[in-house]
Motif scaffolding. Structure first.
Motif, short mmCIF file in Angstrom:
data_model
loop_
_atom_site.label_atom_id
_atom_site.label_comp_id
_atom_site.label_asym_id
_atom_site.label_seq_id
_atom_site.Cartn_x
_atom_site.Cartn_y
_atom_site.Cartn_z
N ALA A 1 -0.66 34.68 -89.63
CA ALA A 1 -0.02 34.08 -90.65
C ALA A 1 1.20 34.76 -91.07
N ALA A 2 2.18 33.81 -91.42
CA ALA A 2 3.49 34.49 -91.96
C ALA A 2 3.33 34.99 -93.16
N PRO A 3 4.14 36.02 -94.01
CA PRO A 3 3.95 36.34 -95.09
C PRO A 3 4.11 35.25 -96.25
N ASP A 4 3.02 35.29 -97.28
CA ASP A 4 3.15 34.18 -98.29
C ASP A 4 3.07 34.77 -99.65
N TYR A 5 4.43 34.98 -100.18
CA TYR A 5 4.56 35.92 -101.40
C TYR A 5 4.46 35.10 -102.59
N ARG A 6 4.35 33.86 -102.63
CA ARG A 6 4.20 32.85 -103.66
C ARG A 6 5.08 33.14 -104.69
N ILE A 7 6.63 33.32 -104.43
CA ILE A 7 7.42 33.59 -105.49
C ILE A 7 8.53 32.49 -105.59
N ASP A 8 8.20 31.34 -104.99
CA ASP A 8 9.14 30.07 -104.91
C ASP A 8 9.25 29.71 -106.64
N GLY A 9 10.33 29.61 -107.21
CA GLY A 9 10.48 29.47 -108.52
C GLY A 9 10.63 30.58 -109.30
N PHE A 10 10.31 31.84 -108.78
CA PHE A 10 10.37 32.92 -109.62
C PHE A 10 11.69 33.88 -109.11
N GLU A 11 11.88 34.69 -110.32
CA GLU A 11 13.01 35.70 -110.02
C GLU A 11 12.59 36.97 -110.25
#
Length: 261
Positions: free
Chosen positions: A2-12
């Motif tokens: 799996a590719a990295p899934d940081y789950r930071i979309d919409g975060f700064e």
């Protein structure tokens, strides 16, 4: 993998420093193979375990596994993170576990990549993965990965063991060896009275590794559980000498522990 899934979309990033550091860490994350990930139900934290496929072309001896802990402020929509490069999966898992990750949440898929070759390997990995905080201090490590289909991978880890039963020989040398087939690997633990004695053995290897005795108590129970696992035993491959220069890329791609070429 799996590719990295940081789950930071919409975060700064919480600060410019965090942003700069995150960009540096993830600059070559197209070479990261995602081995395991745990995301908390409330969305505030992620615990990620990667294999860095580019490490084989880094400075000789570079550790190949990366643990990352991401924390999110859901109100401010910002994130911070910690990252640690570790020589083996159990040490990377331990780093994540000490930061709050449940142990069962960061287990790699054993159907991908090499498997523990025997019960002793499984026990020693448990010993490193679940060790009580402060027991082991990492003193030195070296990963020898020639990056070819002809050679395996050998990792040496020198630790100081603060367990009371290890007082006579507190310097512990863990050797992880993956054969050229990349199907299985072994882990063995040597016990030495000094760090110099461990280094001397590692450099000469003219005697068998002085194996550490099994410790009583909780670790003994872990050993019993490990013996009950159904794992095929193999003969460990000899460790190659440490390289003096960075290995050249193998034709058709490098062979790695991460399951990707």
């Amino acid at each position: 993998m799996a590719a990295p899934d940081y789950r930071i979309d919409g975060f700064e990033a919480a600060s410019d420093r965090v942003q700069d550091d995150f960009e540096t860490v993830t600059l070559c994350d197209d070479m990261y193979a995602g081995l395991a990930a745990h995301h908390t139900v409330n969305g505030r934290e992620s615990f990620l375990l990667f294999y860095d496929g580019a490490a084989v072309w880094d400075v000789p001896g570079t550790a190949e596994y990366i643990g990352m802990h991401i924390e999110r402020d859901l109100d401010e929509r910002t994130f911070t993170f910690e990252v640690s490069r570790q020589p083996t999966v159990p040490l990377a898992q331990n780093w994540l576990i000490t930061r709050g990750c449940p142990p069962e949440g960061i287990e790699p898929d054993r159907s991908v990549g090499p498997r523990p070759a025997d019960a002793l390997t499984a026990r020693l990995e448990d010993q490193l993965r679940y060790n009580a905080e402060g027991r082991y201090t990492l003193l030195d490590q070296y990963t020898h990965n020639p990056g070819t289909f002809q050679g395996g991978v050998a990792v040496s880890i020198l630790l100081y063991d603060a367990h009371p039963d290890a007082m006579e020989k507190p310097y512990r040398l863990f050797l992880e060896e993956t054969g050229p087939s990349f199907e299985t690997y072994t882990v063995r633990e040597g016990a030495f009275p000094t760090a110099e004695a461990a280094d001397e053995w590692l450099n000469t290897r003219d005697t068998p590794l002085p194996l550490a005795p099994e410790l009583p108590g909780a670790l003994g129970r872990l050993a019993a559980a490990a013996r009950g696992r159904s794992i095929t035993a193999v003969t460990p491959s000899p460790s190659p000498d440490a390289p003096e220069t960075a290995p050249a890329p193998a034709p058709g791609g490098a062979r790695t522990r991460g399951g990707r070429a």
